[in-house]
Design a protein around this motif. Structure first.
Motif, PDB file in Angstrom:
ATOM      1  N   ALA A  44    -114.739  -4.158  56.521  1.00 34.78           N
ATOM      2  CA  ALA A  44    -115.107  -2.791  56.904  1.00 34.78           C
ATOM      3  C   ALA A  44    -114.116  -2.264  57.928  1.00 34.78           C
ATOM      4  N   MET A  45    -113.871  -0.946  57.927  1.00 36.57           N
ATOM      5  CA  MET A  45    -112.918  -0.346  58.862  1.00 36.57           C
ATOM      6  C   MET A  45    -113.451  -0.343  60.291  1.00 36.57           C
TER       7      MET A  45
ATOM      8  N   ILE B 195    -109.873  -0.155  69.816  1.00 37.67           N
ATOM      9  CA  ILE B 195    -110.359  -0.644  68.529  1.00 37.67           C
ATOM     10  C   ILE B 195    -109.971   0.359  67.443  1.00 37.67           C
ATOM     11  N   PRO B 196    -108.836   0.173  66.786  1.00 34.55           N
ATOM     12  CA  PRO B 196    -108.439   1.083  65.714  1.00 34.55           C
ATOM     13  C   PRO B 196    -109.202   0.746  64.432  1.00 34.55           C
ATOM     14  N   PRO B 197    -109.144   1.603  63.415  1.00 41.63           N
ATOM     15  CA  PRO B 197    -109.717   1.235  62.111  1.00 41.63           C
ATOM     16  C   PRO B 197    -109.093  -0.068  61.598  1.00 41.63           C
ATOM     17  N   ILE B 198    -109.939  -0.955  61.099  1.00 44.06           N
ATOM     18  CA  ILE B 198    -109.523  -2.286  60.669  1.00 44.06           C
ATOM     19  C   ILE B 198    -109.209  -2.272  59.170  1.00 44.06           C
ATOM     20  N   GLY B 199    -108.222  -3.068  58.749  1.00 41.20           N
ATOM     21  CA  GLY B 199    -107.895  -3.215  57.335  1.00 41.20           C
ATOM     22  C   GLY B 199    -107.578  -4.661  57.012  1.00 41.20           C
ATOM     23  N   TRP B 200    -107.320  -4.944  55.738  1.00 44.90           N
ATOM     24  CA  TRP B 200    -107.075  -6.316  55.307  1.00 44.90           C
ATOM     25  C   TRP B 200    -105.890  -6.941  56.047  1.00 44.90           C
ATOM     26  N   ASN B 201    -104.846  -6.153  56.324  1.00 45.70           N
ATOM     27  CA  ASN B 201    -103.660  -6.736  56.945  1.00 45.70           C
ATOM     28  C   ASN B 201    -103.951  -7.374  58.299  1.00 45.70           C
ATOM     29  N   THR B 202    -105.003  -6.895  58.951  1.00 48.12           N
ATOM     30  CA  THR B 202    -105.403  -7.460  60.239  1.00 48.12           C
ATOM     31  C   THR B 202    -105.714  -8.952  60.116  1.00 48.12           C
ATOM     32  N   PHE B 203    -106.210  -9.350  58.942  1.00 54.26           N
ATOM     33  CA  PHE B 203    -106.690 -10.724  58.759  1.00 54.26           C
ATOM     34  C   PHE B 203    -105.697 -11.607  57.998  1.00 54.26           C
TER      35      PHE B 203
ATOM     36  N   TYR C 166    -114.459 -11.714  61.748  1.00 51.91           N
ATOM     37  CA  TYR C 166    -114.103 -10.302  61.914  1.00 51.91           C
ATOM     38  C   TYR C 166    -113.564 -10.046  63.321  1.00 51.91           C
ATOM     39  N   MET C 167    -114.210 -10.609  64.314  1.00 51.20           N
ATOM     40  CA  MET C 167    -113.778 -10.380  65.689  1.00 51.20           C
ATOM     41  C   MET C 167    -112.421 -11.015  65.976  1.00 51.20           C
ATOM     42  N   LEU C 168    -112.085 -12.094  65.276  1.00 47.43           N
ATOM     43  CA  LEU C 168    -110.761 -12.697  65.433  1.00 47.43           C
ATOM     44  C   LEU C 168    -109.661 -11.734  65.003  1.00 47.43           C
ATOM     45  N   GLY C 169    -109.998 -10.820  64.101  1.00 50.43           N
ATOM     46  CA  GLY C 169    -109.015  -9.860  63.634  1.00 50.43           C
ATOM     47  C   GLY C 169    -109.037  -8.540  64.363  1.00 50.43           C
ATOM     48  N   MET C 170    -109.916  -8.397  65.331  1.00 52.70           N
ATOM     49  CA  MET C 170    -110.050  -7.115  66.020  1.00 52.70           C
ATOM     50  C   MET C 170    -109.146  -7.070  67.247  1.00 52.70           C
ATOM     51  N   PRO C 171    -108.194  -6.156  67.296  1.00 51.90           N
ATOM     52  CA  PRO C 171    -107.294  -6.066  68.452  1.00 51.90           C
ATOM     53  C   PRO C 171    -108.074  -5.862  69.751  1.00 51.90           C
ATOM     54  N   GLY C 172    -107.713  -6.613  70.757  1.00 51.93           N
ATOM     55  CA  GLY C 172    -108.310  -6.425  72.066  1.00 51.93           C
ATOM     56  C   GLY C 172    -109.712  -6.959  72.227  1.00 51.93           C
ATOM     57  N   ALA C 173    -110.226  -7.693  71.235  1.00 53.17           N
ATOM     58  CA  ALA C 173    -111.582  -8.229  71.348  1.00 53.17           C
ATOM     59  C   ALA C 173    -111.647  -9.264  72.466  1.00 53.17           C
TER      60      ALA C 173
ATOM     61  N   PRO D 196    -113.782 -15.739  73.504  1.00 54.29           N
ATOM     62  CA  PRO D 196    -114.596 -15.931  72.307  1.00 54.29           C
ATOM     63  C   PRO D 196    -115.940 -15.210  72.345  1.00 54.29           C
ATOM     64  N   SER D 197    -116.216 -14.502  73.432  1.00 51.55           N
ATOM     65  CA  SER D 197    -117.510 -13.844  73.582  1.00 51.55           C
ATOM     66  C   SER D 197    -117.826 -12.930  72.400  1.00 51.55           C
ATOM     67  N   ALA D 198    -116.841 -12.157  71.941  1.00 53.04           N
ATOM     68  CA  ALA D 198    -117.082 -11.213  70.847  1.00 53.04           C
ATOM     69  C   ALA D 198    -117.487 -11.912  69.564  1.00 53.04           C
ATOM     70  N   MET D 199    -117.039 -13.144  69.379  1.00 54.98           N
ATOM     71  CA  MET D 199    -117.374 -13.872  68.162  1.00 54.98           C
ATOM     72  C   MET D 199    -118.856 -14.223  68.099  1.00 54.98           C
ATOM     73  N   LEU D 200    -119.544 -14.175  69.222  1.00 50.75           N
ATOM     74  CA  LEU D 200    -120.958 -14.555  69.296  1.00 50.75           C
ATOM     75  C   LEU D 200    -121.867 -13.353  69.505  1.00 50.75           C
ATOM     76  N   ARG D 201    -121.389 -12.172  69.153  1.00 54.97           N
ATOM     77  CA  ARG D 201    -122.172 -10.954  69.385  1.00 54.97           C
ATOM     78  C   ARG D 201    -123.509 -10.970  68.650  1.00 54.97           C
ATOM     79  N   ASP D 202    -123.600 -11.674  67.525  1.00 51.76           N
ATOM     80  CA  ASP D 202    -124.865 -11.723  66.801  1.00 51.76           C
ATOM     81  C   ASP D 202    -125.980 -12.323  67.644  1.00 51.76           C
ATOM     82  N   PHE D 203    -125.633 -13.215  68.553  1.00 49.28           N
ATOM     83  CA  PHE D 203    -126.637 -13.817  69.427  1.00 49.28           C
ATOM     84  C   PHE D 203    -126.961 -12.909  70.615  1.00 49.28           C
ATOM     85  N   ARG D 204    -125.983 -12.132  71.037  1.00 47.60           N
ATOM     86  CA  ARG D 204    -126.106 -11.404  72.295  1.00 47.60           C
ATOM     87  C   ARG D 204    -126.541  -9.949  72.134  1.00 47.60           C
ATOM     88  N   ASP D 205    -125.981  -9.255  71.162  1.00 54.92           N
ATOM     89  CA  ASP D 205    -126.193  -7.816  71.054  1.00 54.92           C
ATOM     90  C   ASP D 205    -127.588  -7.458  70.579  1.00 54.92           C
ATOM     91  N   LYS D 206    -128.194  -6.506  71.253  1.00 51.41           N
ATOM     92  CA  LYS D 206    -129.472  -5.966  70.806  1.00 51.41           C
ATOM     93  C   LYS D 206    -129.227  -4.900  69.755  1.00 51.41           C
TER      94      LYS D 206
END
Length: 417
Positions: free
Chosen positions: A48-49, A247-255, A390-397, A400-410
């Protein structure tokens, strides 16, 4: 409270989506809208972008009341299982009365006839499908052709002449097939898509452009301001704020670096055990690295392309590599068991009322984050892993905190007006 369900990706939420949402409310008389939305990775084998929380906010600002996640195990599948997982979730909420999907024609009757005829795949239909596949026809086209032939055999020529192969007709048919297999319980509706159709890459002077065209415009250097005529102000604001936050729009090349690493270290033997690896595709993927003309996804897809494989088939295969989706997790038996949880991504004030009702009536556990059931449900584990990838491919994330957002984010909450 009368509630209509929508099955969406919102990549991004645009004027066509807003029209579909508004018309769905109108024709069903609904007081509220529940959206089943794909997470970070999508049905055509693409990232997803914008992440699932940003797209949840787009959905809520655009008029949805409650957004629940379609697990990645279903969100990245061909039409049959994408539809099955989504319809299963809508039914399981216990608060959805109807669902409405967009089609090229806006005609429901031929789709209902086809779904009634082929939902449980009688042997005559299976034989027709096998004939098509044996002739080398790609599965989506083979399925549509077999449906038409089978309806002709049943003496339903008007239904048989319907263009089942058009993308939204294909999805709509599988929504109705899934509803049949799950025992009904929801009233189906469809509306005709307006303006650009699914997958259109061009943009004209009208207010509706396809999500594909908008992503293409941005990937080719377009400014966010360039999509302003085609999206609600809220969508533009959300994307603009994300870009300001790095956080720019994400594309396949990011990964691509992560993908190449897995291909290089797994080899054909390792890739063979992954979902979507059929007919020796794993060997072709490994060999493609030597003939790529440049380091981007288009060059990789061009190196892989043959008449046998559609672009979507190849993208899903590459996505299974990126996410480590093993064939053993995607057997027909495991997919038929269906989703075993309802993951809430966000809600409006009215959605909060629905959520309270859903907690009483839902046929599955309702989760507000991933902590509950995380170690006992394989498909929830795959969702958590998808967020990490997905977070590994996100610039500026913030790793490793962002990788665990499923546990943290409401869940995303839309403030009262």
């Amino acid at each position: 409270m009368t509630t209509v369900g929508l099955i969406v990706e919102y990549n991004p939420f645009h004027n066509g989506h807003r029209y579909h949402l508004q018309q769905s409310r109108k024709i069903t008389g609904a007081d509220a809208v529940v959206a089943v939305m794909s997470g970070h990775f999508l049905q055509r084998g693409e990232p997803a972008m914008a992440d699932k929380w940003l797209r949840t906010r787009m959905a809520l600002e655009g008029g949805c009341d409650l957004v629940i996640e379609l697990p990645v195990a279903y969100a990245t599948q061909p039409a049959e299982w994408f539809a099955y997982g989504a319809v299963k979730l809508l039914k399981a909420t216990g608060v959805v009365d109807a669902f409405c999907f967009g089609t090229e024609s806006g005609s429901l009757a031929p789709l209902l006839a086809a779904a009634d005829a082929a939902a449980f795949e009688p042997q005559a239909f299976k034989d027709l499908l096998k004939q098509q596949l044996n002739q080398g026809v790609p599965y989506p086209s083979a399925y549509s052709s077999a449906i038409a032939s089978y309806l002709n055999e049943l003496g339903l020529p008007e239904a048989a002449s319907f263009p089942f192969s058009q993308p939204n007709h294909t999805l709509g048919l599988h929504y109705l097939i899934a509803l049949n297999r799950l025992g009904g319980g929801l009233r189906p509706y469809t509306i005709a898509r307006q303006g650009a159709q699914y997958g259109d890459t061009s943009i004209d002077d009208g207010p509706i452009a396809s999500a594909t065209a908008l992503r293409k415009l941005l990937s080719e250097g377009g400014r966010l301001e360039d999509i302003k005529p085609y999206v609600p102000a809220s969508t533009l604001h959300i994307l603009t704020e994300a870009r300001k936050n790095g956080i720019p729009p994400i594309g396949w090349n990011t990964f691509l670096p992560q993908l190449m690493h897995v291909i290089a270290t797994s080899g054909a033997a390792g890739l063979r055990e992954l979902r979507d690896m059929t007919e020796g595709l794993e060997h072709r993927i490994v060999k493609s690295l030597a003939v790529m003309q440049g380091f981007d996804m288009e060059h990789l897809l061009n190196a892989l392309k043959t008449k046998r494989y559609t672009r979507t088939k190849l993208q899903r295969a590459l996505l299974s590599i990126l996410l480590g989706h093993a064939k053993s997790d995607f057997t027909r038996e495991k997919l038929e068991e269906g989703v075993r949880y309802i993951r809430v991504l966000g809600f409006s004030p009215k959605g909060q009322e629905l959520l309270a009702e859903m907690r009483r009536s839902a046929a599955l556990p309702v989760l507000l984050n991933a902590s509950r059931l995380a170690e006992t449900n394989r498909y929830l584990e795959l969702d958590i892993a998808a967020t990490g990838a997905y977070m590994l491919g996100m610039p500026g994330a913030d790793l490793p905190s962002a990788m665990l957002r499923d546990f943290r984010d409401k869940p995303v909450m839309l403030a009262p007006e």
